[in-house]
Design an enzyme around this catalytic site. Structure first.
Site, PDB file in Angstrom:
ATOM      1  N   LYS A 234       0.635  -1.333  -0.058  1.00  0.00           N
ATOM      2  CA  LYS A 234       0.146   0.071  -0.127  1.00  0.00           C
ATOM      3  C   LYS A 234       0.981   1.135   0.097  1.00  0.00           C
ATOM      4  O   LYS A 234       2.009   1.313   0.227  1.00  0.00           O
ATOM      5  CB  LYS A 234      -0.909  -0.005   1.252  1.00  0.00           C
TER       6      LYS A 234
ATOM      7  N   TYR B  21     -12.281  -1.795  -3.731  1.00  0.00           N
ATOM      8  CA  TYR B  21     -12.886  -1.892  -2.218  1.00  0.00           C
ATOM      9  C   TYR B  21     -14.422  -1.693  -2.204  1.00  0.00           C
ATOM     10  O   TYR B  21     -14.977  -1.183  -1.155  1.00  0.00           O
ATOM     11  CB  TYR B  21     -12.219  -0.844  -1.327  1.00  0.00           C
TER      12      TYR B  21
ATOM     13  N   PHE C  53     -15.615   3.676   7.342  1.00  0.00           N
ATOM     14  CA  PHE C  53     -14.088   4.158   6.672  1.00  0.00           C
ATOM     15  C   PHE C  53     -13.832   4.207   5.242  1.00  0.00           C
ATOM     16  O   PHE C  53     -12.703   4.396   4.584  1.00  0.00           O
ATOM     17  CB  PHE C  53     -13.051   3.379   7.461  1.00  0.00           C
TER      18      PHE C  53
ATOM     19  N   ARG D 103      -2.418 -14.543   4.498  1.00  0.00           N
ATOM     20  CA  ARG D 103      -2.895 -13.802   5.733  1.00  0.00           C
ATOM     21  C   ARG D 103      -2.283 -14.129   7.052  1.00  0.00           C
ATOM     22  O   ARG D 103      -2.102 -13.242   7.608  1.00  0.00           O
ATOM     23  CB  ARG D 103      -4.440 -14.190   5.840  1.00  0.00           C
TER      24      ARG D 103
ATOM     25  N   THR E 245      -5.370  -7.273  10.556  1.00  0.00           N
ATOM     26  CA  THR E 245      -5.582  -6.169   9.924  1.00  0.00           C
ATOM     27  C   THR E 245      -5.324  -4.791  10.629  1.00  0.00           C
ATOM     28  O   THR E 245      -4.487  -3.940  10.345  1.00  0.00           O
ATOM     29  CB  THR E 245      -7.089  -5.910   9.445  1.00  0.00           C
TER      30      THR E 245
ATOM     31  N   ASN F 115      -2.195   0.080   6.450  1.00  0.00           N
ATOM     32  CA  ASN F 115      -1.499  -1.121   7.345  1.00  0.00           C
ATOM     33  C   ASN F 115      -0.740  -1.927   6.275  1.00  0.00           C
ATOM     34  O   ASN F 115      -0.485  -3.240   6.169  1.00  0.00           O
ATOM     35  CB  ASN F 115      -2.684  -2.050   7.638  1.00  0.00           C
TER      36      ASN F 115
ATOM     37  N   HIS G 249      -2.250  -5.523   1.609  1.00  0.00           N
ATOM     38  CA  HIS G 249      -3.715  -6.109   1.368  1.00  0.00           C
ATOM     39  C   HIS G 249      -3.091  -7.427   1.136  1.00  0.00           C
ATOM     40  O   HIS G 249      -2.243  -7.984   0.454  1.00  0.00           O
ATOM     41  CB  HIS G 249      -4.287  -5.281   0.344  1.00  0.00           C
TER      42      HIS G 249
ATOM     43  N   GLU H 223      -9.987 -10.234  -7.534  1.00  0.00           N
ATOM     44  CA  GLU H 223      -8.716  -8.996  -7.491  1.00  0.00           C
ATOM     45  C   GLU H 223      -7.624  -9.274  -8.413  1.00  0.00           C
ATOM     46  O   GLU H 223      -7.162  -8.436  -9.149  1.00  0.00           O
ATOM     47  CB  GLU H 223      -8.318  -9.221  -5.992  1.00  0.00           C
TER      48      GLU H 223
HETATM   49  P1  CMP Z   1      -7.336  -4.505   3.819  1.00  0.00           P
HETATM   50  O1  CMP Z   1      -7.161  -5.841   4.260  1.00  0.00           O
HETATM   51  O2  CMP Z   1      -6.642  -3.851   2.490  1.00  0.00           O
HETATM   52  O3  CMP Z   1      -8.922  -4.664   3.527  1.00  0.00           O
HETATM   53  C1  CMP Z   1      -9.887  -3.544   3.766  1.00  0.00           C
HETATM   54  C2  CMP Z   1      -8.986  -2.500   4.461  1.00  0.00           C
HETATM   55  O4  CMP Z   1      -9.782  -1.352   5.110  1.00  0.00           O
HETATM   56  C3  CMP Z   1      -8.272  -2.783   5.522  1.00  0.00           C
HETATM   57  O5  CMP Z   1      -7.106  -3.541   5.065  1.00  0.00           O
HETATM   58  C4  CMP Z   1      -7.961  -1.736   6.340  1.00  0.00           C
HETATM   59  O6  CMP Z   1      -6.604  -1.075   5.874  1.00  0.00           O
HETATM   60  C5  CMP Z   1      -9.207  -0.757   6.096  1.00  0.00           C
HETATM   61  N1  CMP Z   1      -9.983  -0.589   7.227  1.00  0.00           N
HETATM   62  C6  CMP Z   1     -10.637  -1.555   7.960  1.00  0.00           C
HETATM   63  N2  CMP Z   1     -11.128  -1.298   9.108  1.00  0.00           N
HETATM   64  C7  CMP Z   1     -10.712   0.260   8.992  1.00  0.00           C
HETATM   65  C8  CMP Z   1     -11.249   0.993  10.118  1.00  0.00           C
HETATM   66  N3  CMP Z   1     -11.913   0.756  10.921  1.00  0.00           N
HETATM   67  N4  CMP Z   1     -10.781   2.427   9.808  1.00  0.00           N
HETATM   68  C9  CMP Z   1      -9.926   2.570   8.564  1.00  0.00           C
HETATM   69  N5  CMP Z   1      -9.733   1.675   7.639  1.00  0.00           N
HETATM   70  C10 CMP Z   1     -10.140   0.325   7.816  1.00  0.00           C
END
Ligand code: CMP
Length: 139
Positions: free
Chosen positions: A11, A51, A59, A87, A93, A114, A117, A128
């Site tokens: 990311k 997404y 979010f 994973r 996450t 984070n 993905h 995807e």
């Molecule tokens: P990802 O695994 O890429 O899939 C969805 C993404 O949404 C997740 O990683 C996080 O980066 C983001 N995400 C999930 N929960 C939250 C949250 N509460 N606030 C902001 N971002 C979020």
């Protein structure tokens, strides 16, 4: 090869912080084979499309803005049990809950930013992968 691929994105936060090399090293050392890879940038439209499953979540806007804020590395990774094993490799996450030795523990800064993905199911791994790569871009 259904069941044996997953889709990852390094990311914008991890790209900005110069962690592409470190993350790819962890991916290679964990036994994943790179099937396809590209350095690219998502428009806000494309990030929103990727997404779309989170459209109703509070979010979503923040997620789309972040994911289109800079370049990413997208890759298809191959390994037996790829989705689950990847994973495990990336960790929870929220990096605050990520286990020691995971990519997010090493490189993620927050729940929103984070670092990586990873697909959450074989079905989504295929969807995807098709989102980012055509058949002729896979080796
Ligand atoms: P990802 O695994 O890429 O899939 C969805 C993404 O949404 C997740 O990683 C996080 O980066 C983001 N995400 C999930 N929960 C939250 C949250 N509460 N606030 C902001 N971002 C979020």
């Amino acid at each position: 090869m259904s069941g044996n691929i997953t889709l990852t994105m390094i990311k914008p936060d991890a790209v900005r912080n110069n962690h592409i090399g470190g993350i790819l090293k962890m991916i290679n050392e964990a036994g994943f084979r790179i099937v396809a890879m590209k350095y690219t940038k998502l428009s806000s439209e494309k990030a929103g499309e990727f997404y779309a499953v989170h459209k109703e979540r509070p979010f979503y806007g923040e997620l789309v803005e972040f994911m289109s804020s800079g370049p990413i590395v997208a890759a298809i990774l191959e390994k037996k049990n790829a989705v689950e094993d990847f994973r495990t490799l990336i960790g929870a996450t929220n990096p605050a809950n990520a286990a020691d030795g995971t990519i997010r523990k090493m490189y993620a800064t927050s729940l929103g930013e984070n670092a990586v993905h990873g697909s959450d199911s074989d079905e989504n791994a295929n969807l995807e992968s098709d989102f980012h790569f055509s058949k002729v871009e896979r080796f």
